[in-house]
Design an enzyme around this catalytic site. Structure first.
Site, PDB file in Angstrom:
ATOM      1  N   PRO A 124       0.811  -1.221   0.000  1.00 27.09           N
ATOM      2  CA  PRO A 124       0.000   0.000   0.000  1.00 27.09           C
ATOM      3  C   PRO A 124       0.845   1.272   0.000  1.00 27.09           C
ATOM      4  O   PRO A 124       0.510   2.251  -0.675  1.00 27.09           O
ATOM      5  CB  PRO A 124      -0.833  -0.122   1.286  1.00 27.09           C
ATOM      6  CG  PRO A 124      -0.848  -1.576   1.593  1.00 27.09           C
ATOM      7  CD  PRO A 124       0.498  -2.076   1.154  1.00 27.09           C
ATOM      8  N   TYR A 125       1.933   1.254   0.758  1.00 27.62           N
ATOM      9  CA  TYR A 125       2.812   2.426   0.809  1.00 27.62           C
ATOM     10  C   TYR A 125       3.385   2.721  -0.576  1.00 27.62           C
ATOM     11  O   TYR A 125       3.374   3.875  -1.030  1.00 27.62           O
ATOM     12  CB  TYR A 125       3.937   2.182   1.809  1.00 27.62           C
ATOM     13  CG  TYR A 125       4.951   3.295   1.878  1.00 27.62           C
ATOM     14  CD1 TYR A 125       4.699   4.454   2.607  1.00 27.62           C
ATOM     15  CD2 TYR A 125       6.177   3.198   1.213  1.00 27.62           C
ATOM     16  CE1 TYR A 125       5.634   5.477   2.672  1.00 27.62           C
ATOM     17  CE2 TYR A 125       7.111   4.213   1.275  1.00 27.62           C
ATOM     18  CZ  TYR A 125       6.833   5.345   1.996  1.00 27.62           C
ATOM     19  OH  TYR A 125       7.763   6.366   2.050  1.00 27.62           O
ATOM     20  N   SER A 126       3.894   1.680  -1.243  1.00 30.15           N
ATOM     21  CA  SER A 126       4.477   1.876  -2.567  1.00 30.15           C
ATOM     22  C   SER A 126       3.443   2.409  -3.548  1.00 30.15           C
ATOM     23  O   SER A 126       3.729   3.317  -4.347  1.00 30.15           O
ATOM     24  CB  SER A 126       5.071   0.560  -3.085  1.00 30.15           C
ATOM     25  OG  SER A 126       6.143   0.134  -2.281  1.00 30.15           O
TER      26      SER A 126
END
Length: 241
Positions: free
Chosen positions: A143-145
């Site tokens: 999700p961060y990427s």
């Protein structure tokens, strides 16, 4: 010819997540240039108030709180979307509620803040804080990427839409500081290969932010401050690179 706005003195800026770590370095660099800085915080009230007489609180994971942030801080000349939420979640671990909060903080809040910023000024500058992972594929932080890659695209799209009056650029750090509770030594072991064999500092990131604010002919640009890690792509953790 590249032209520079050599004097930022008298401008007013909002730095999200500006009370600690990289945000704090950016706030201090702006203040050294004579900028009045509004420090946004979520939980670091004391740290924010020690940095600046101008502070504002909001939970960027709650988009209802984001909408009024620019009005509360403004009128503004500069917006620094620095606040970020990082979880190391794979696809199997990425529960929708937690993933949505990460997308809100890292992508949708900057989009809303940029939209509101552009409604209150016809001239100004926006800097988005990205991550060297935008040039790699890291399934351990899915999700961060996704959120940071989306923020890079937002940087380009808004640079086009808001030109010529508002410039939008990005700064993409590499490994800077260990997470709270983690030793520097352990962090260094997990940081991967860095071609320059040096860790960037928060002050290095702040220098890049100041440069892009002054670079009057730059928009839609991403400056990597990562010791060259983005050049390795997925090879950051390969041995012998």
């Amino acid at each position: 010819m590249l032209m520079f706005i050599m004097n930022l003195s008298g401008k007013r800026a909002l730095v999200t997540g500006g009370a600690v770590r990289i945000g704090k370095a950016i706030v201090q660099a702006l203040q050294a240039e004579g900028v009045d800085v509004v420090v946004h915080f979520f939980g670091s009230k004391q740290e924010a108030e020690m940095l600046s007489p101008f502070t504002v609180r909001a939970d960027l994971g709650n988009l209802d709180e984001v909408s009024g942030l620019i009005e509360a801080a403004g009128p503004l000349d500069i917006l620094i979307n620095n606040a970020s939420l990082f979880t190391k979640d794979t696809l199997a671990e990425a529960q929708p509620e937690r993933a949505l909060r990460e997308m809100n903080v890292n992508l949708l809040a900057p989009m809303e803040l940029t939209r509101c910023f552009a409604k209150q000024t016809t001239r100004g500058a926006v800097i988005n804080l990205l991550d060297r992972r935008i040039r790699a594929n890291d399934p351990a932080a899915l999700p961060y990427s996704l959120s940071k890659k989306g923020l890079e695209e937002l940087t380009k799209l808004t640079a086009l839409e808001l030109a010529p009056g508002i410039r939008v650029n990005g700064v993409a750090p590499g490994p800077i500081l260990p997470p709270p509770g983690e030793s520097v030594e352990h962090f260094a072991d997990r940081a991967g290969n860095i071609p320059l064999q040096l860790f960037p500092t928060p002050e290095n990131i702040a220098e890049a932010v100041i440069f892009l604010l002054k670079a009057d002919f730059c928009t839609g640009q991403v400056m990597f401050v990562d010791g060259g890690q983005h050049l390795l792509g997925n090879g950051v953790f390969d041995q012998g690179v």
